[in-house]
Design an enzyme around this catalytic site. Sequence first.
Site, short mmCIF file in Angstrom:
data_model
loop_
_atom_site.label_atom_id
_atom_site.label_comp_id
_atom_site.label_asym_id
_atom_site.label_seq_id
_atom_site.Cartn_x
_atom_site.Cartn_y
_atom_site.Cartn_z
N ALA A 181 0.89 -1.40 -0.22
CA ALA A 181 -0.17 0.00 -0.03
C ALA A 181 1.35 1.50 -0.19
O ALA A 181 1.74 1.45 0.81
CB ALA A 181 -0.94 -0.16 1.01
N GLY B 180 1.39 -5.31 0.29
CA GLY B 180 -0.13 -6.06 -0.62
C GLY B 180 0.78 -5.66 -1.94
O GLY B 180 0.45 -6.43 -2.89
N GLU C 67 1.01 -9.08 -2.22
CA GLU C 67 -1.06 -10.23 -1.92
C GLU C 67 -1.26 -9.69 -3.28
O GLU C 67 -1.48 -10.63 -3.50
CB GLU C 67 -1.60 -9.02 -1.16
CG GLU C 67 -1.06 -9.23 0.41
CD GLU C 67 -2.76 -8.24 1.26
OE1 GLU C 67 -2.57 -7.26 1.21
OE2 GLU C 67 -3.45 -9.06 1.72
N GLU D 250 2.54 -7.11 6.70
CA GLU D 250 2.14 -5.98 7.71
C GLU D 250 2.23 -6.38 9.15
O GLU D 250 1.44 -4.63 9.52
CB GLU D 250 0.48 -6.25 6.91
CG GLU D 250 0.32 -5.46 5.52
CD GLU D 250 0.53 -7.25 4.41
OE1 GLU D 250 1.30 -7.67 4.55
OE2 GLU D 250 0.02 -6.92 3.16
#
Length: 264
Positions: free
Chosen positions: A69, A114, A117, A137
């Site tokens: 992110a 992310g 991910e 995270e």
Amino acid sequence: MTSTLTIESRSLDEGTIEIWTIDREPSMNALNRDLVRAIGEAARRAEENKEVRAVVLTGRGQKAFCAGADLKERRGMSEAEIRDFLALYRTEFRFLDKLSKPTVAALNGAAFGGGLELALVCDLRVAAPHARMGLTELSLGIIPGAGGTQRLTRLVSEAKAKELLLFSSRLDANEALALGILNHITEAADTLVDETVQWMRPILSKAPIAVGAALEAVDAAMDLALEDGLAAELRLYERTLVSRDRVEALEAFLEKRPPRFEGR
Ligand code: COA
């Protein structure tokens, strides 16, 4: 398409591959709203475009595939905005997840949070030798919110997924290959995309309807109880049974020539 994602079409004898390059190199290709939307939009277009047989998703430069992110954007977000952002992951990444054509993440550098991910949403993962990855995270006081806990656990064992999350492990390419997170490591970083395309060529020589059905059947195996999965397999087999390409494959076999698949 917006400038956060650059799309290039590569024509090969077997068909067309789209190369999607995340184009936010100064921010380590981190995921902001525009980029998440651009990925969803690219997936919708690729689904519609019959010429596209497969997708490679990579990042600009050699430092990061995607550093997760966008933490600078995140700093200015309210809790409600972060909830909306997580919802955006779910809706947009779903188009990539459900794409009926093979998707391969080509990790040109770090894939953290992310970023990993996103790579896990793809069907397969290839990496340059120097790439590093992990669901980091917990170091930021959160957990993965774009499917990482679910998809990583499906790839590795439950205990290994817990270990990787709790330690915020940063794996090198060889460690990730050994765990089955990666499918292949290329010889060199600067030839990552070309090597990935070459590695994928055997996939492109297969009948597109069978390729899509195989992807869907394996996805069903991860989600369904065995009896339901077996029923899904039969339903998907039917799709290949009535295809013109199945007949073409038999004719080609008898005529001792390679089949010419048309995706119908
Ligand atoms: N979001 C926004 N910007 C990011 C970013 C992110 N996730 N990750 C890195 N950047 C920015 C840095 O702030 C820096 O910007 P600046 O030049 O304005 O200071 C720039 O990218 C370069 O980062 P830097 O850390 O100096 O580069 P590096 O080569 O030493 O390390 C990484 C690269 C990717 C290994 C490192 O930046 C990193 O670990 N980032 C965080 C990854 C993470 O924890 N992601 C989980 C998010 S859920």
